[in-house]
Design a protein around this motif. Sequence first.
Motif, PDB file in Angstrom:
ATOM      1  N   THR A 150     -10.673  -7.353   1.341  1.00 17.93           N
ATOM      2  CA  THR A 150      -9.250  -7.336   0.967  1.00 17.93           C
ATOM      3  C   THR A 150      -8.619  -6.004   0.680  1.00 17.93           C
ATOM      4  OG1 THR A 150      -9.595  -9.759   0.294  1.00 17.93           O
ATOM      5  CG2 THR A 150      -7.632  -8.542  -0.158  1.00 17.93           C
ATOM      6  N   THR A 151      -9.524  -5.208  -0.376  1.00 15.99           N
ATOM      7  CA  THR A 151      -9.096  -3.968  -0.313  1.00 15.99           C
ATOM      8  C   THR A 151      -9.178  -2.955   0.626  1.00 15.99           C
ATOM      9  OG1 THR A 151     -11.448  -3.396  -1.458  1.00 15.99           O
ATOM     10  CG2 THR A 151      -9.573  -4.253  -3.069  1.00 15.99           C
ATOM     11  N   LEU A 152     -10.279  -3.198   1.386  1.00 12.63           N
ATOM     12  CA  LEU A 152     -10.584  -2.372   2.518  1.00 12.63           C
ATOM     13  C   LEU A 152      -9.084  -2.485   3.417  1.00 12.63           C
ATOM     14  CD1 LEU A 152     -12.480  -0.425   4.187  1.00 12.63           C
ATOM     15  CD2 LEU A 152     -13.415  -2.417   5.319  1.00 12.63           C
ATOM     16  N   VAL A 153      -8.772  -3.690   3.975  1.00 12.66           N
ATOM     17  CA  VAL A 153      -7.781  -3.735   4.729  1.00 12.66           C
ATOM     18  C   VAL A 153      -6.431  -3.310   4.273  1.00 12.66           C
ATOM     19  CG1 VAL A 153      -6.153  -5.693   5.639  1.00 12.66           C
ATOM     20  CG2 VAL A 153      -9.028  -6.016   5.743  1.00 12.66           C
ATOM     21  N   ILE A 154      -6.135  -3.618   3.061  1.00 12.31           N
ATOM     22  CA  ILE A 154      -4.877  -2.919   2.298  1.00 12.31           C
ATOM     23  C   ILE A 154      -4.870  -1.320   2.419  1.00 12.31           C
ATOM     24  CG2 ILE A 154      -3.598  -2.580   0.186  1.00 12.31           C
ATOM     25  CD1 ILE A 154      -4.742  -5.431  -0.637  1.00 12.31           C
ATOM     26  N   VAL A 158      -2.260   0.809   4.423  1.00 11.14           N
ATOM     27  CA  VAL A 158      -1.436   1.911   3.747  1.00 11.14           C
ATOM     28  C   VAL A 158      -2.034   3.283   4.186  1.00 11.14           C
ATOM     29  CG1 VAL A 158      -1.080   2.993   1.353  1.00 11.14           C
ATOM     30  CG2 VAL A 158      -1.238   0.531   1.852  1.00 11.14           C
ATOM     31  N   GLY A 159      -3.366   3.677   4.278  1.00 13.81           N
ATOM     32  CA  GLY A 159      -3.832   5.018   4.683  1.00 13.81           C
ATOM     33  C   GLY A 159      -3.442   5.482   6.049  1.00 13.81           C
ATOM     34  N   SER A 160      -3.657   4.308   7.062  1.00  8.87           N
ATOM     35  CA  SER A 160      -3.142   4.590   8.341  1.00  8.87           C
ATOM     36  C   SER A 160      -1.773   5.038   8.789  1.00  8.87           C
ATOM     37  CB  SER A 160      -3.645   3.224   9.235  1.00  8.87           C
ATOM     38  OG  SER A 160      -4.966   2.994   9.066  1.00  8.87           O
ATOM     39  N   LEU A 161      -0.770   4.174   7.955  1.00 11.55           N
ATOM     40  CA  LEU A 161       0.500   4.508   8.015  1.00 11.55           C
ATOM     41  C   LEU A 161       0.808   5.793   7.699  1.00 11.55           C
ATOM     42  CD1 LEU A 161       2.102   0.903   7.407  1.00 11.55           C
ATOM     43  CD2 LEU A 161       1.647   1.863   9.675  1.00 11.55           C
ATOM     44  N   SER A 162       0.312   6.014   6.478  1.00  5.06           N
ATOM     45  CA  SER A 162       0.421   7.311   5.898  1.00  5.06           C
ATOM     46  C   SER A 162       0.267   8.302   6.633  1.00  5.06           C
ATOM     47  CB  SER A 162       0.119   7.276   4.332  1.00  5.06           C
ATOM     48  OG  SER A 162       0.374   8.486   3.780  1.00  5.06           O
ATOM     49  N   GLY A 163      -1.047   8.323   6.833  1.00  8.93           N
ATOM     50  CA  GLY A 163      -1.492   9.452   7.665  1.00  8.93           C
ATOM     51  C   GLY A 163      -1.179  10.074   9.061  1.00  8.93           C
ATOM     52  N   TYR A 164      -0.909   8.749   9.804  1.00 10.30           N
ATOM     53  CA  TYR A 164      -0.482   8.654  11.188  1.00 10.30           C
ATOM     54  C   TYR A 164       1.101   9.363  11.459  1.00 10.30           C
ATOM     55  CZ  TYR A 164       0.133   7.862  15.994  1.00 10.30           C
ATOM     56  OH  TYR A 164       0.429   7.870  17.439  1.00 10.30           O
ATOM     57  N   ASP A 170       4.839   8.772   4.528  1.00 11.42           N
ATOM     58  CA  ASP A 170       3.650   9.213   3.848  1.00 11.42           C
ATOM     59  C   ASP A 170       4.044   9.823   2.339  1.00 11.42           C
ATOM     60  OD1 ASP A 170       1.006  10.526   3.354  1.00 11.42           O
ATOM     61  OD2 ASP A 170       1.705  12.613   3.830  1.00 11.42           O
ATOM     62  N   ASP A 171       5.052  10.185   1.999  1.00  8.51           N
ATOM     63  CA  ASP A 171       5.618  10.505   0.775  1.00  8.51           C
ATOM     64  C   ASP A 171       5.705   9.014  -0.208  1.00  8.51           C
ATOM     65  OD1 ASP A 171       5.689  13.205   1.209  1.00  8.51           O
ATOM     66  OD2 ASP A 171       7.808  13.139   1.786  1.00  8.51           O
ATOM     67  N   VAL A 172       6.173   8.297   0.210  1.00  2.00           N
ATOM     68  CA  VAL A 172       6.479   6.934  -0.284  1.00  2.00           C
ATOM     69  C   VAL A 172       5.165   6.411  -0.514  1.00  2.00           C
ATOM     70  CG1 VAL A 172       7.460   4.597  -0.279  1.00  2.00           C
ATOM     71  CG2 VAL A 172       8.826   6.633   0.279  1.00  2.00           C
ATOM     72  N   LEU A 173       4.370   6.089   0.384  1.00  2.12           N
ATOM     73  CA  LEU A 173       2.962   5.577   0.186  1.00  2.12           C
ATOM     74  C   LEU A 173       2.161   6.331  -0.634  1.00  2.12           C
ATOM     75  CD1 LEU A 173       2.382   4.208   3.812  1.00  2.12           C
ATOM     76  CD2 LEU A 173       3.161   2.667   1.920  1.00  2.12           C
ATOM     77  N   GLN A 174       2.053   7.558  -0.599  1.00  2.00           N
ATOM     78  CA  GLN A 174       1.228   8.388  -1.550  1.00  2.00           C
ATOM     79  C   GLN A 174       1.551   8.422  -3.000  1.00  2.00           C
ATOM     80  OE1 GLN A 174      -1.956   9.393  -0.635  1.00  2.00           O
ATOM     81  NE2 GLN A 174      -1.265   8.099   1.198  1.00  2.00           N
ATOM     82  N   ARG A 175       2.805   8.278  -3.197  1.00  2.00           N
ATOM     83  CA  ARG A 175       3.458   8.219  -4.599  1.00  2.00           C
ATOM     84  C   ARG A 175       2.939   6.880  -5.030  1.00  2.00           C
ATOM     85  NH1 ARG A 175       4.200  12.338  -2.565  1.00  2.00           N
ATOM     86  NH2 ARG A 175       2.009  12.246  -2.996  1.00  2.00           N
ATOM     87  N   ILE A 176       3.001   5.851  -4.355  1.00  2.00           N
ATOM     88  CA  ILE A 176       2.855   4.418  -4.833  1.00  2.00           C
ATOM     89  C   ILE A 176       1.173   4.390  -5.364  1.00  2.00           C
ATOM     90  CG2 ILE A 176       2.701   2.046  -4.245  1.00  2.00           C
ATOM     91  CD1 ILE A 176       4.884   2.307  -2.551  1.00  2.00           C
ATOM     92  N   THR A 177       0.526   4.984  -4.105  1.00  2.00           N
ATOM     93  CA  THR A 177      -0.979   5.285  -4.230  1.00  2.00           C
ATOM     94  C   THR A 177      -1.493   5.763  -5.793  1.00  2.00           C
ATOM     95  OG1 THR A 177      -1.273   5.077  -1.936  1.00  2.00           O
ATOM     96  CG2 THR A 177      -3.201   5.846  -3.373  1.00  2.00           C
ATOM     97  N   TYR A 219      -9.655   3.778  -0.691  1.00  2.00           N
ATOM     98  CA  TYR A 219      -9.818   3.635   0.845  1.00  2.00           C
ATOM     99  C   TYR A 219      -8.481   4.226   1.492  1.00  2.00           C
ATOM    100  CZ  TYR A 219     -13.374   0.104  -0.482  1.00  2.00           C
ATOM    101  OH  TYR A 219     -14.473  -0.439  -0.896  1.00  2.00           O
ATOM    102  N   ALA A 220      -7.370   4.201   0.977  1.00  5.60           N
ATOM    103  CA  ALA A 220      -6.125   4.674   1.444  1.00  5.60           C
ATOM    104  C   ALA A 220      -6.183   6.190   1.520  1.00  5.60           C
ATOM    105  CB  ALA A 220      -5.040   4.168   0.528  1.00  5.60           C
ATOM    106  N   ARG A 221      -6.694   6.717   0.139  1.00  4.28           N
ATOM    107  CA  ARG A 221      -6.705   8.152   0.369  1.00  4.28           C
ATOM    108  C   ARG A 221      -7.707   8.867   1.455  1.00  4.28           C
ATOM    109  NH1 ARG A 221      -4.092  10.500  -3.839  1.00  4.28           N
ATOM    110  NH2 ARG A 221      -4.473  12.478  -3.103  1.00  4.28           N
ATOM    111  N   VAL A 222      -8.835   8.178   1.558  1.00  2.35           N
ATOM    112  CA  VAL A 222      -9.958   8.647   2.403  1.00  2.35           C
ATOM    113  C   VAL A 222      -9.581   8.419   3.776  1.00  2.35           C
ATOM    114  CG1 VAL A 222     -12.182   8.261   3.129  1.00  2.35           C
ATOM    115  CG2 VAL A 222     -11.891   8.247   0.756  1.00  2.35           C
ATOM    116  N   ILE A 223      -9.106   7.217   4.381  1.00  2.00           N
ATOM    117  CA  ILE A 223      -8.735   7.016   5.568  1.00  2.00           C
ATOM    118  C   ILE A 223      -7.411   7.782   5.985  1.00  2.00           C
ATOM    119  CG2 ILE A 223      -7.055   5.181   5.454  1.00  2.00           C
ATOM    120  CD1 ILE A 223      -9.757   5.272   8.089  1.00  2.00           C
ATOM    121  N   ARG A 224      -6.629   8.405   5.005  1.00  2.00           N
ATOM    122  CA  ARG A 224      -5.477   8.958   5.565  1.00  2.00           C
ATOM    123  C   ARG A 224      -6.122  10.343   5.687  1.00  2.00           C
ATOM    124  NH1 ARG A 224      -2.995  13.090   2.326  1.00  2.00           N
ATOM    125  NH2 ARG A 224      -0.863  13.275   2.966  1.00  2.00           N
ATOM    126  N   GLY A 225      -6.881  11.183   5.001  1.00  2.00           N
ATOM    127  CA  GLY A 225      -7.344  12.316   5.208  1.00  2.00           C
ATOM    128  C   GLY A 225      -8.190  12.382   6.539  1.00  2.00           C
TER     129      GLY A 225
END
Length: 349
Positions: A150-154, A158-164, A170-177, A219-225
Amino acid sequence: MTAEATTAKPRPVQVGGYALREPGRLERFLGPEWYRLLRGLVTNPLSVAGMVLLSGFVLIALAAPVLAPPISPRADPYNIPRDGFSPEPKPPGVEWKRNVPPVPFWYKTVTGKDHWVHLFGTASGQFDIYYGIVWGTRTALRVGILVVLTTLVIGLVVGSLSGYYGGFIDDVLQRITEIFMAFPFLLAALTLAAVLVPRMGRSIWPAVIALITFGWMTYARVIRGDILSVKERDFVMAARVLGAKDSRILLRHVLPNAVFSTMVLASLDIGAIVLSFAALSFLGVGTDIGYADWGQLIAFARAYILNLDQYWYIVLFPGLALLLFGLAWNLVGDALRDILDPKLRGVRG
C-alpha cells in the motif's frame, strides 16, 4: 557448398574485441533489466539464503492449521489458546490441562507422544507460545506485505506525478511529503494508532493504518529522483516526438526503468514494518490480548524480563522468529541492492 558449411553456426559478432551474446528466450520475454534481476537473485548467495528463510516462513504460514490446530473449527484461529489464567509462565514440555487443542497427525510420529504438550512453554496468562509463533507467522506476512504494497503504491503515485510533471504539482506534492516526514515514524504511528483504537476497536487495522499513513514518503522521494533522471533520456524524448500520451510514456517507458531502487527499499522495509508492528503490539496499541502476534508474545514477558535465566523461553522463541524474519528480508534486499547498483553492473554482468 559442403554439408559442414551449411550446418555450421554463425560466429558471434565482435565489437571492440568482445562477442555480442544473443539474448535467450527468457531474456527477450522479461527484458534485459528484469532478466538480470532474476538471474542475480538465483545466483547471489545472500538472496538464496534469504529466500530459503522466507520459504520456510511461507510454508509455516500455509501449514499453520496442520502445525497448530485451533481448539475447534468455529474458534478464531488467531486467538492463542490458553491453559488457565496463572500469571507465571510454564517451561517447554509441560502438559496441557485445559482447552487442549487437537493433536495433529504428525505429532506422535515426531515426538513419540500421544498427548499434546506446550512445545515452547507458555507465556504469562498461560498463552501457548508455540501456537502464537506459528499463527503469528501469518500475521507477520499479512501485515508486512499489506503495509509495504500500500505504501509503495501511494509513494509511486505521488513520486511519479511529482517527478514527471514538475512545476506546481511537484511543489505541492513535495511540501505535503515533507510535512509527513517531519514526524518521527514510530512515534507518529504510535500516536495515530492510539487515536484509532477507541474508534475501531483492537485489531490489526489501527496499527496497519498508522504504519501506512507515515510510511510512504521515502518511496515518493526515491522514485521522484529516479524519474527526474530517466525522463531526460533519449527513448523518452523519442516517445514524446512520436506523440505518445503522458500516461503511456510514464507507465510504459519511465516507471519500468526507474522503479528498481524503490523495489530494493520495499524488500528491506517488509522486515522493518513487521518489527514496527511488533513494537506497537508490545506497547499495547496493536492487537487485542491473546492475538497471534510475535510482539504480543514478547509483551507477555514484561513482568519477567529480569528473570530470563529462569523464564528464557518467553523471549527466546518469539524474539528468534522476529530476528530470522527481518534477517530474511534484509538478505534479499541487500542482494537486490548489489544486483541493481550501477557501479557493480560491469563487474557482475
